[in-house]
Design a protein around this motif. Structure first.
Motif, PDB file in Angstrom:
ATOM      1  N   LEU A 256       0.908  -1.033  -0.120  1.00 36.46           N
ATOM      2  CA  LEU A 256      -0.078  -0.002   0.031  1.00 36.46           C
ATOM      3  C   LEU A 256       0.743   1.277   0.076  1.00 36.46           C
ATOM      4  O   LEU A 256       0.418   2.401  -0.550  1.00 36.46           O
ATOM      5  CB  LEU A 256      -0.922   0.064   1.139  1.00 36.46           C
ATOM      6  CG  LEU A 256      -1.975  -0.766   1.119  1.00 36.46           C
ATOM      7  CD1 LEU A 256      -2.752  -1.171   2.543  1.00 36.46           C
ATOM      8  CD2 LEU A 256      -3.165  -0.748   0.090  1.00 36.46           C
ATOM      9  N   ALA A 259       0.947   1.440  -3.695  1.00 37.16           N
ATOM     10  CA  ALA A 259      -0.518   1.729  -4.417  1.00 37.16           C
ATOM     11  C   ALA A 259      -0.986   3.040  -3.832  1.00 37.16           C
ATOM     12  O   ALA A 259      -1.933   3.527  -4.584  1.00 37.16           O
ATOM     13  CB  ALA A 259      -1.379   0.639  -3.882  1.00 37.16           C
ATOM     14  N   SER A 268      -1.895   0.728  -7.976  1.00 37.31           N
ATOM     15  CA  SER A 268      -2.645  -0.279  -8.303  1.00 37.31           C
ATOM     16  C   SER A 268      -3.204  -1.188  -7.258  1.00 37.31           C
ATOM     17  O   SER A 268      -2.311  -1.377  -6.197  1.00 37.31           O
ATOM     18  CB  SER A 268      -1.657  -1.028  -9.230  1.00 37.31           C
ATOM     19  OG  SER A 268      -2.233  -2.288  -9.534  1.00 37.31           O
ATOM     20  N   THR A 269      -4.267  -1.718  -7.332  1.00 34.44           N
ATOM     21  CA  THR A 269      -4.749  -2.357  -6.351  1.00 34.44           C
ATOM     22  C   THR A 269      -4.161  -3.869  -6.381  1.00 34.44           C
ATOM     23  O   THR A 269      -4.314  -4.684  -4.972  1.00 34.44           O
ATOM     24  CB  THR A 269      -6.415  -2.705  -6.258  1.00 34.44           C
ATOM     25  OG1 THR A 269      -6.547  -3.176  -7.661  1.00 34.44           O
ATOM     26  CG2 THR A 269      -7.003  -1.315  -6.153  1.00 34.44           C
TER      27      THR A 269
END
Length: 467
Positions: A256, A259, A268-269
């Motif tokens: 994360l 992300a 990006s997830t």
């Protein structure tokens, strides 16, 4: 090439028989008494062999290099590194993610497979937990050093202060600080709690008075009563139940960090699960890499058998397939989406100036572990070490691809730049490798390398089945 030797028949030594997939977890020749004596012998011996002294000397030399590199960084600032606009993160972020992935993979083996009641992890959990401790320590160094004023790292912690200024809770640096602090404290508790019964055994087996006092203090008065064992098993199970999801959450937070930024190639997830897959792959590889010399140098062939390498090889293969899937999905989502800059970045990764690093990532992380489909490879010490080294190097290259290649090619071509690491970048990396090796060598010098109390339970269960 030499095959791992394990025991598979009563009365035979673990070093005399060809390994098979159904080899026992512990060689049949081992009894509770012989197992305890054999595992206690290395830490209790007065003099250690030349290989340990030379390895520790080399590792401490690298630690000295790390101290010099950090001292120069404190004096001259982070400008001594190769970072510059637009690549404002370099080796600090690469090596941080690399080390924390190695640490996370070790915890996965020791905690999750304990909850799954997998007997084979009993010979490897101490190795995995020790890897976790020192890899996490190496990882924790980098975010602090990159702060610019690392001596004020405690400002990241949300504590009351006279200026009324609180940390920026949307900053990934704060996420890392909270994740690393929680993970390191939990890992130390889990590692030490698992050692307590074995430390009591070492206390009782030691001949020298100073060693009895040393292990007696560390054992915290553990005497092996029924109440002590009941409370111990409950406490250890609770810690394992905490560590199993924590290891997933910690590396998800690292994903994360990327992300959560609007940086090209990061937002990006896919990143949290992608990073978890990578952590499992590098963690399994590091445990295999360390287990091979340990079983030979410490005489643990009866406890770390071909069965363990067979299982670890399958886990390495599985995690490699997960990483391969994540790489395919990265390409698919990039070209399925409408972002022209993202497509241009991906093409630059596979065909540009740094394309050899990207393809090294694919070869080392995806293709090399495919050799583990063959059982003969999983049971071959030389090939196990080679594949493990390739995976660990490949995971470092993957971090380089993620960090440098994304930052050097931003949305605006006018803001493009390049990154060249300096000698201080490399010295800091090699220094943390030395810190990891030195810590591990000191740990196996002072502490049992295999969990004796878990081995006793395996031997007792085997005896009951053979009645």
């Amino acid at each position: 090439m030499t095959l791992l030797r394990t025991g598979s028949a009563i009365g035979a030594s673990a070093q005399d028989l060809k390994p098979r997939a159904n080899d026992p977890i512990v060689a049949p020749v081992q009894t509770i008494s012989s197992m305890t004596s054999k595992i206690c012998a290395p830490p209790l011996r007065q003099q250690w062999p030349l290989w340990w002294k030379l390895s520790l000397a080399a590792a401490l030399f690298l630690v000295l290099i790390l101290a010099v590199a950090i001292g120069w960084l404190f004096y001259a600032g982070v400008g001594v590194w190769g970072i510059d606009w637009p690549v404002v993160w370099g080796f600090a972020l690469i090596n941080y993610v690399w080390w924390i992935a190695i640490a996370s993979g070790g915890t996965f083996i020791s905690a999750l497979f304990y909850l799954a009641e997998a007997e084979w992890r009993s010979a490897l959990n101490r190795i995995a937990e020790t890897i976790t401790i020192f890899a996490a320590a190496c990882a924790a160094i980098y975010p602090i050093l990159h702060l610019g004023r690392p001596w004020l790292f405690y400002w990241l912690f949300p504590y009351p202060n006279v200026m009324g200024v609180w940390p920026q809770f949307r900053s990934p640096l704060l996420w890392d600080f909270a994740a690393i602090l929680t993970y390191v404290i939990s890992s130390i508790l889990f590692w030490y709690f698992g050692l307590v019964p074995d430390l009591a055994t070492m206390r009782d087996k030691a001949d020298a008075p100073h060693k009895r006092r040393f292990y007696g203090v560390l054992a915290l008065g553990f005497r092996g009563s029924d109440d002590a064992w009941r409370y111990y098993r409950v406490g250890y199970g609770l810690l394992a139940a905490v560590m199993a999801p924590l290891v997933i959450s910690v590396h998800s937070i690292v994903g994360l960090d990327f992300a959560g930024a609007a940086t090209l190639g990061w937002h990006s997830t896919e990143f949290p699960p992608f990073f978890v897959f990578g952590a499992l792959l590098s963690g399994f590889a590091m445990v295999m890499l360390v287990a091979v010399p340990m079983r030979r140098l410490l005489g643990l062939e009866d406890f770390i058998t071909g069965r363990h390498f067979d299982i670890l090889g399958k886990l390495l293969l599985t995690s490699s397939l997960c990483v391969a899937y994540a790489c395919l999905m990265e390409a698919f989502t990039t070209f399925y989406g409408p972002d022209a800059a993202g497509k241009r970045l991906f093409i630059d990764k596979v065909t540009g100036e740094l394309a050899p690093i990207y393809w090294a990532t694919i070869v080392f992380n995806v293709l090399a572990p495919q050799s583990m489909w063959r059982q003969s490879v999983r049971l071959n010490e030389t090939l196990v070490v080679l594949v493990s080294l390739l995976v660990i190097a490949g995971m470092w290259c993957e971090r380089y691809v993620i960090v440098v290649m994304s930052l050097r090619r931003t949305h605006l071509p006018s803001a493009w730049g390049d990154y060249t690491p300096t000698i201080w970048d490399w010295l800091t990396l090699f220094g943390t490798v030395g810190l990891f090796i030195a810590g591990f060598l000191i740990a196996i010098r002072l502490l049992p390398a295999v969990s004796m109390y878990e081995m006793r339970e395996i031997i007792l269960r085997r005896a009951r089945r053979n009645r």
